[in-house]
Scaffold this active site. Sequence first.
Site, PDB file in Angstrom:
ATOM      1  N   HIS A 105      -8.816  13.032 -61.064  1.00 53.16           N
ATOM      2  CA  HIS A 105      -8.691  11.600 -60.792  1.00 53.16           C
ATOM      3  C   HIS A 105      -9.999  11.011 -60.313  1.00 53.16           C
ATOM      4  O   HIS A 105     -10.332   9.880 -60.619  1.00 53.16           O
ATOM      5  CB  HIS A 105      -7.581  11.384 -59.775  1.00 53.16           C
ATOM      6  CG  HIS A 105      -6.268  11.849 -60.296  1.00 53.16           C
ATOM      7  ND1 HIS A 105      -5.222  12.204 -59.518  1.00 53.16           N
ATOM      8  CD2 HIS A 105      -5.863  12.037 -61.575  1.00 53.16           C
ATOM      9  CE1 HIS A 105      -4.209  12.582 -60.271  1.00 53.16           C
ATOM     10  NE2 HIS A 105      -4.591  12.496 -61.518  1.00 53.16           N
ATOM     11  N   CYS A 117     -11.834  12.590 -86.381  1.00 52.27           N
ATOM     12  CA  CYS A 117     -11.873  12.130 -84.993  1.00 52.27           C
ATOM     13  C   CYS A 117     -12.079  13.257 -83.985  1.00 52.27           C
ATOM     14  O   CYS A 117     -11.835  13.077 -82.801  1.00 52.27           O
ATOM     15  CB  CYS A 117     -10.604  11.347 -84.662  1.00 52.27           C
ATOM     16  SG  CYS A 117      -9.088  12.302 -84.877  1.00 52.27           S
TER      17      CYS A 117
HETATM   18  C1  PEP Z   1      -8.749  17.354 -82.591  1.00 51.26           C
HETATM   19  O1  PEP Z   1      -8.002  18.315 -82.490  1.00 51.26           O
HETATM   20  O2  PEP Z   1      -9.837  17.375 -83.186  1.00 51.26           O
HETATM   21  C2  PEP Z   1      -8.383  16.064 -81.958  1.00 51.26           C
HETATM   22  C3  PEP Z   1      -9.086  14.976 -82.170  1.00 51.26           C
HETATM   23  O3  PEP Z   1      -7.320  16.055 -81.112  1.00 51.26           O
HETATM   24  P1  PEP Z   1      -7.383  16.630 -79.607  1.00 51.26           P
HETATM   25  O4  PEP Z   1      -8.830  16.924 -79.307  1.00 51.26           O
HETATM   26  O5  PEP Z   1      -6.808  15.580 -78.738  1.00 51.26           O
HETATM   27  O6  PEP Z   1      -6.546  17.851 -79.714  1.00 51.26           O
END
Ligand code: PEP
Length: 756
Positions: A370, A683
């Site tokens: 936090h 992503c």
């Molecule tokens: C991933 O697995 O690349 C992703 C973007 O999700 P997380 O990092 O939240 O598992």
Amino acid sequence: MSQSGSPSGARLLLKRLRNIMAQPGTPQTRLDQIVRIIAGDMVAEVCSTYVMRAGQVLELFATEGLKQEAVHQTRLRVGEGLIGDIASHARPLALADAQHHPQFAYRPETGEEVYQSLMGVPILRSGRVLGVLAVQNRTRRHYTEEEVETLETVAMVLAELIISGNVVSQAELAPEEGIAVVAMRLDGTTLAPGIAKGVAVLHQPDITITQLVAEDPLKEIERLDDAMGAMKLALDEMLATTDVAAGGEHREVLETYRMFAEDRGWASRIVEAIESGLTAEAAVQKVQNDTRARMREITDPYLRERLADLDDLANRLQRHLLGQADIQQPRELPDETILVARNMGPAELLDYDRKKLKGVVLEEGTATAHVAIVARALDVPVLGRCHDLMAKVLPGDPLIVDGDNAQLYVRPAEDIQQTYAEAMRQRSERQQAFAAIRHLPAVTLDGTEVTLMINAGLLIDVPQIEAQGAAGIGLYRTEITFMVAQSFPDVARQRDVYKRAMDASNGKPVIFRTLDIGSDKVLSYWQRDSEENPAMGWRAIRISLDRPALLRQQLRALILAAEGRPLSVMFPMVAEAWEFEEARALLKLELDRAAQAGQQVPSAVKVGAMIEVPSLYFQLDTLLDRLDFVSVGSNDLKQFLYAADRGNPRLADRYDTLAPAMMKLLGMIAAAANAQGKSLSLCGEMAGDPIAVMALLCLGFRQLSMAPTSIGPVRAMIRSLDLGRLLSYWAELQARPVSDLRSRLLVFARDHGVAL
Ligand code: PEP
Ligand code: MG
């Protein structure tokens, strides 16, 4: 049964000890008297005090019952024998049959072979072990919990004696003498990025308790009530006025913290300690010692955070008890302050002057700490999990916090200081350069446009769209809202968060990923069976489909939050096409339900899947016509492709994300999606690494979602790249695939003026 197995017995014992402390005498004679009194009171044949020397050896300083010639001769390493075990774990032991315990280490000079039972407690001060206090019995004796508690209370008196009574030299009390004067580097974990230099200020709420023992418990309980009341008022005031608390989950964090002040269990444990004869402030400290000992044992990051909040609150309460509540601590902060703490609560950070606070280093702390969430709102770098930090850093030490490379330099040499001064200068120049181009499109020199979006998880992240000039949010990790809450957020609460995220994005798209809990993402309020391989266990969409009410509530909240605007929903960890189908069917149910109820439905709904389980690649032919977009979660995709735990630091550098197998898989996914004209993005972490982005562009990716701070460097790289040229070189590389793609791309960038 000892006389001290009851509150009144314990009170009497404390009174006798206080008399000894008040009488003239050397620390040694006091220690000798104290062990004698405790042995008698607890009906034990032996009572011994071991004191920590030079931070690593426990020396027998006083004993009743063991051979006197062993005093100052018997020494145990931390971790050695039962005494060493108590010190290393900072927790009590009560053993009826100590001799058969695997840790038992018999020292012939003490004559302890005849004693069968042992009860020992750490002597603690500010979470540090100063020694061990132990009693032993000849017969098999089962010590009660009350007796352990009494011994812990007595150990607090001994801690005061050791700290203030010249039992060992002050220099020895300074942690790890010897190590403390040399320069060193400690590795940690980045909790908030950035670089800072400054002077170490130990965030030890420097509270000296002079009065440990009280005559009148009722009066102490009254003092406690008054202080609790004053503390709660002050907290409410802080919550109402502080600008950081203005909105978002960091406000929720602070409010949850505030709720601890109402925790009955905590208050009643303090009252119990008062009833055993302590003053209110000493009672708070005793309960705090217990909390800290528990924190050492608990691995669940979420629970640890909660305990850290409680620790924070205890410090605050003590200040109120001692009339020091208005004193900003420490009073005189250096202009460039680096706070050093075992852990700290979110509110404590706000006590410090923000102009002077440059960085924070914690011995503990996790990514969801936090304090880190609040620090990010203040734009202060935070390093966590710095092993042995408190033992190695002294107040006033010059420090460099490198939150970008997860390193702390303690008393850095001149050359390191100069290197970092230069790095900080370059960093600020780069930040200015990134800021200058943030409204320019991410387009290559030869005209290929790339869409750059941010990953977000908290409402405080959303303004980063504007700050970084991003096209929207390519991954909104909804589970973070669940992780910082105290119980499952209901539909209304969820809707509120999602709506605020959409409002703050000013019409730019936000792709909401449905709940990805399980694995390392733990919800404290949801007790689940432990799993042998949680990353491959019951998580994400698997939970959502098995507990459809959970997913339906979330989808309902998203539909409500959209208020007629477009909505994008993405499902995580899809391993088979039918899982996506089922999840999409639940979305349809909720959309129909909303329409039937006459509610406003989103103007357009886009549904996508994350590709992060390799099996999904083999089903793209069936999957792609059924969805609107796919986004590659390269973090998990790499984890499962290489069977390499993404959280295991030993494996972190073992397989490069740009190694041939990963490149091949990513290339095949991109080719399949592009061939069908499906919106494709990536992503995972690699989207924020400019060199990896060079490779991704060659593979056909044109949309990327990354940490907000990576947008600037990635945009700068793209705007300086001639993609056509890179593709020619790429074609050459494909003819004979290389295992060192990263260094090849680096050389290309250097030769062709690509900004990295
Ligand atoms: C991933 O697995 O690349 C992703 C973007 O999700 P997380 O990092 O939240 O598992
Ligand atoms: Mg993932």
